[in-house]
Design a protein around this motif. Sequence first.
Motif, PDB file in Angstrom:
ATOM      1  N   GLN B   8      22.440 106.851   5.549  1.00  7.94           N
ATOM      2  CA  GLN B   8      20.983 106.630   5.495  1.00  7.94           C
ATOM      3  C   GLN B   8      20.428 106.930   4.113  1.00  7.94           C
ATOM      4  O   GLN B   8      19.529 106.248   3.628  1.00  7.94           O
ATOM      5  N   THR B   9      20.997 107.968   3.442  1.00  9.67           N
ATOM      6  CA  THR B   9      20.544 108.302   2.085  1.00  9.67           C
ATOM      7  C   THR B   9      20.860 107.142   1.143  1.00  9.67           C
ATOM      8  O   THR B   9      20.049 106.750   0.309  1.00  9.67           O
ATOM      9  N   ASP B  10      22.074 106.616   1.268  1.00  8.48           N
ATOM     10  CA  ASP B  10      22.477 105.477   0.430  1.00  8.48           C
ATOM     11  C   ASP B  10      21.536 104.302   0.623  1.00  8.48           C
ATOM     12  O   ASP B  10      21.164 103.620  -0.331  1.00  8.48           O
ATOM     13  N   GLU B  11      21.193 104.099   1.873  1.00  6.10           N
ATOM     14  CA  GLU B  11      20.318 102.979   2.200  1.00  6.10           C
ATOM     15  C   GLU B  11      18.977 103.125   1.473  1.00  6.10           C
ATOM     16  O   GLU B  11      18.475 102.174   0.865  1.00  6.10           O
ATOM     17  N   VAL B  12      18.412 104.353   1.532  1.00  3.27           N
ATOM     18  CA  VAL B  12      17.122 104.607   0.880  1.00  3.27           C
ATOM     19  C   VAL B  12      17.240 104.429  -0.624  1.00  3.27           C
ATOM     20  O   VAL B  12      16.394 103.806  -1.267  1.00  3.27           O
ATOM     21  N   LYS B  13      18.345 104.983  -1.173  1.00  2.67           N
ATOM     22  CA  LYS B  13      18.563 104.859  -2.621  1.00  2.67           C
ATOM     23  C   LYS B  13      18.633 103.397  -3.036  1.00  2.67           C
ATOM     24  O   LYS B  13      17.990 102.955  -3.986  1.00  2.67           O
ATOM     25  N   VAL B  46      23.341  92.603  -8.707  1.00  4.36           N
ATOM     26  CA  VAL B  46      22.692  91.973  -7.550  1.00  4.36           C
ATOM     27  C   VAL B  46      23.694  91.149  -6.748  1.00  4.36           C
ATOM     28  O   VAL B  46      23.746  91.234  -5.520  1.00  4.36           O
ATOM     29  N   GLU B  47      24.524  90.380  -7.445  1.00  4.57           N
ATOM     30  CA  GLU B  47      25.415  89.450  -6.745  1.00  4.57           C
ATOM     31  C   GLU B  47      26.641  90.144  -6.147  1.00  4.57           C
ATOM     32  O   GLU B  47      27.106  89.782  -5.072  1.00  4.57           O
ATOM     33  N   ILE B  48      27.177  91.103  -6.895  1.00  7.48           N
ATOM     34  CA  ILE B  48      28.427  91.726  -6.430  1.00  7.48           C
ATOM     35  C   ILE B  48      28.157  92.987  -5.599  1.00  7.48           C
ATOM     36  O   ILE B  48      28.600  93.091  -4.462  1.00  7.48           O
ATOM     37  N   GLU B  49      27.425  93.914  -6.163  1.00  6.26           N
ATOM     38  CA  GLU B  49      27.233  95.204  -5.489  1.00  6.26           C
ATOM     39  C   GLU B  49      26.355  95.075  -4.242  1.00  6.26           C
ATOM     40  O   GLU B  49      26.703  95.563  -3.167  1.00  6.26           O
ATOM     41  N   LEU B  50      25.240  94.425  -4.396  1.00 10.51           N
ATOM     42  CA  LEU B  50      24.268  94.406  -3.292  1.00 10.51           C
ATOM     43  C   LEU B  50      24.606  93.380  -2.212  1.00 10.51           C
ATOM     44  O   LEU B  50      24.415  93.633  -1.034  1.00 10.51           O
ATOM     45  N   SER B  51      25.090  92.228  -2.667  1.00 14.51           N
ATOM     46  CA  SER B  51      25.355  91.160  -1.674  1.00 14.51           C
ATOM     47  C   SER B  51      26.448  91.554  -0.682  1.00 14.51           C
ATOM     48  O   SER B  51      26.526  91.019   0.410  1.00 14.51           O
ATOM     49  N   SER B  52      27.320  92.483  -1.129  1.00 12.18           N
ATOM     50  CA  SER B  52      28.439  92.834  -0.249  1.00 12.18           C
ATOM     51  C   SER B  52      28.169  94.081   0.609  1.00 12.18           C
ATOM     52  O   SER B  52      29.045  94.537   1.321  1.00 12.18           O
ATOM     53  N   ASN B  53      26.970  94.649   0.519  1.00 16.41           N
ATOM     54  CA  ASN B  53      26.744  95.863   1.322  1.00 16.41           C
ATOM     55  C   ASN B  53      26.409  95.509   2.776  1.00 16.41           C
ATOM     56  O   ASN B  53      26.109  94.363   3.104  1.00 16.41           O
ATOM     57  N   LYS B  54      26.458  96.541   3.608  1.00 14.23           N
ATOM     58  CA  LYS B  54      26.428  96.263   5.058  1.00 14.23           C
ATOM     59  C   LYS B  54      25.031  96.007   5.632  1.00 14.23           C
ATOM     60  O   LYS B  54      24.893  95.533   6.745  1.00 14.23           O
ATOM     61  N   SER B  56      21.964  94.027   6.187  1.00 14.31           N
ATOM     62  CA  SER B  56      21.655  92.595   6.025  1.00 14.31           C
ATOM     63  C   SER B  56      20.320  92.372   5.311  1.00 14.31           C
ATOM     64  O   SER B  56      20.180  91.451   4.508  1.00 14.31           O
ATOM     65  N   TYR B  57      19.346  93.237   5.574  1.00 14.27           N
ATOM     66  CA  TYR B  57      18.039  93.000   4.948  1.00 14.27           C
ATOM     67  C   TYR B  57      18.107  93.272   3.439  1.00 14.27           C
ATOM     68  O   TYR B  57      17.433  92.633   2.650  1.00 14.27           O
ATOM     69  N   LEU B  58      19.028  94.208   3.048  1.00 19.78           N
ATOM     70  CA  LEU B  58      19.224  94.449   1.621  1.00 19.78           C
ATOM     71  C   LEU B  58      19.931  93.274   0.965  1.00 19.78           C
ATOM     72  O   LEU B  58      19.653  92.925  -0.181  1.00 19.78           O
ATOM     73  N   ALA B  62      18.563  91.103  -2.060  1.00 22.32           N
ATOM     74  CA  ALA B  62      19.381  90.834  -3.250  1.00 22.32           C
ATOM     75  C   ALA B  62      19.412  89.337  -3.555  1.00 22.32           C
ATOM     76  O   ALA B  62      19.287  88.921  -4.706  1.00 22.32           O
ATOM     77  N   ASN B  63      19.568  88.544  -2.505  1.00 19.40           N
ATOM     78  CA  ASN B  63      19.575  87.085  -2.705  1.00 19.40           C
ATOM     79  C   ASN B  63      18.229  86.612  -3.246  1.00 19.40           C
ATOM     80  O   ASN B  63      18.173  85.733  -4.111  1.00 19.40           O
ATOM     81  N   HIS B  64      17.189  87.219  -2.691  1.00 21.95           N
ATOM     82  CA  HIS B  64      15.846  86.837  -3.140  1.00 21.95           C
ATOM     83  C   HIS B  64      15.669  87.143  -4.632  1.00 21.95           C
ATOM     84  O   HIS B  64      15.128  86.326  -5.387  1.00 21.95           O
ATOM     85  N   ILE B  65      16.171  88.313  -5.040  1.00 23.53           N
ATOM     86  CA  ILE B  65      16.069  88.690  -6.461  1.00 23.53           C
ATOM     87  C   ILE B  65      16.867  87.712  -7.316  1.00 23.53           C
ATOM     88  O   ILE B  65      16.425  87.284  -8.386  1.00 23.53           O
TER      89      ILE B  65
END
Lengths: 208, 466
Positions: B8-13, B46-54, B56-58, B62-65
């Motif tokens: 949850q902390t990771d998610e907030v970060k 954005v493409e590598i780190e964020l797109s592959s996280n668990k 879905s809304y993040l 990321a795709n939007h960015i």
Amino acid sequence: MEMISSPSMLKPIQIKLVLLGEAAVGKSSLVLRFVNNDYQENKEPTIGAAFLTQKCKVQDKIIKFEIWDTAGQERFHSLAPMYYRNAQAAIVVYDITNSDSFDRAKSWVKELQRQATNEIVVALAGNKCDLHDSRQVESEVASSYSSEKGLLFLETSAKENENVNHLFKEIAKKLPLESFSKKQVEEQTQNSINITRRQDSSISQCSC
Amino acid sequence: MWKKFVSQTDEVKLFGIINIIYRWIHDYAYSLERNETLVDLIQDFVEIELSSNKFSYLQDLANHISVLIKERLSNSPKLCFDETILVGQKAYKELTMKHNGEFPRGKQRREFVKNTRQAPRSFNPFKLLTSKSSIILKPEAMKNRKSTFLDSLKTLSLDDCDQRSQDIQKTSQIKSLNVSFSIENITTINPVNLARQMTLIKTFQCLSITPLDFYYSMSDTEPHKNYFKSTTEHSEKTTIWIAHSICSCPDLINRVSLLCYQWGNMETCFAVVAALNMEPVKRMRKTWNRIKEVFMKMWNRINSITSPDNNFKAYKRYTATLTSFIQSLEHVYNDILGKIENEPLYDDNGLVNYQTLTSISKIIQEWNSKKLNVQENMHFDYQIYEYLDRQIDQASKKLDLEQDYESTLLSISLQSEPDDGQLEKAGIWSVKSNFTSNFIRVANSIGRFQKKSSVDKLVVSSLALD
């Protein structure tokens, strides 16, 4: 020198004064210290933030200093003549703790003596004189240079308000105020004659 | 329990980071223009780190960015127009050809940017050589092609360009073929065309300037290419070149200055006026006496408008009537400096003075809102651009801006028009020619303008006389 803050009946003599010198020597601080309370009147949202005025009384005359603080001239050197052209007075500022700024001041003096009007009164101001410990330019050196070139010389401190008003007062004293006054009156008269003539001619045209 | 907490902390970060990146790109996209490495890093993140996280809304964010970056970069109306582009254009083509039509990523791209001092996108001739309005049409074409970020770096085909840019693009190819140009002397260029090209160049340069450039021009650290600085340097060089041209060849510049002014190019107008008012030019009385009265009238008018008397009253009055024009950058710069000097950016406790910041932003906003766009009837002439570029560069090399270039100019001026005995007696620097007295009279009568229509008539008559 008495500063004038309220409107006076006397017609002021306009003196165009330009500040020159290397960046960060304290040109703006000097002029701001001089105009201090009158600064509020000069606030403008559009162009002209580098332009300040200050009225003061010297003997029985009122002088209106129109001061151009050429802060950006390091970047726009070729436009500097636009400011000192037709100027009646100039203050070349250097920083006593920076010998390079003194060399730069010398080149400004050279340029002014070559290109400005013959009657221009040039003052050399060694600013930041409160920083004695870091002094790099000796007062005697600057003084002898000024005597050689026929300049007014004073060491000032905008921070401590030392010699700032005195500097402007000395400039005002050295200015040929009588001739400026006559010249300005003549020009105003000439302008008013021109206007009268124009009006006359327009009337005659109308009557035709 | 602990794993859940960490998750949850990771998610907030991550959400915080994404939010910051999003805001930054949304509000300050222009800063990306200057830093290819930064764009790469953000893209990768954005493409590598964020797109592959668990979450879905993040991922969606990321795709939007990612889409936003593409849109912002391809939508950018900023044009980069300087010599480095022209040099880089050829290198860009060569490099893309080596990589089967795709511009390489990573180290090779970074090296290319470092060597050419330009973002590869800028070498796109479409971006370089067409008007702002044409560029606004571009994103639609880009969307239809379902382009990726890398695709936007490619040179567009001629089909995407309008007829005008096709012509220009063809002309631009002449450079790579090393075909020699026919312009030998400034007098062979039509003054209207010369003024037009100078206005176009200044327009392109000013369109490239962003608010950050003003900030960096005042600080010691200038992390990226500063378009404000390069534009002002170009104006300084132009002044030197004009003075040099007049000292070594007859008139013409007078009319050019008038046309620049008429088209609202005040930046070049000031550069021209500064050149004509240089002592080596002013002293050439015989040359000035040969100028027709009608041009002298125009010159006096221009000189009065650019006069600093009464706090640029004439200039302010004139420009107040214009909806868009190229404002003198010196004024903008001086105003910002003046504000900072009068009311420092930080108070004694080190806190930011928002009043000063607001004042500065107002100055920049005003400058930005009145920026001149490329006019419909103005066509880019590569030959004249190349000629101006070469000449201005050569003149500034001959007359080092840091040195006492006026002495060099004076010797050229004396060769061109030798001094007479009277002048020698009086001393060259103290000569007050009739011309100078004209200036004084003009300075005294500022504020009394002719109507614009009558100025236009003067322009027309000057052109007819040409």
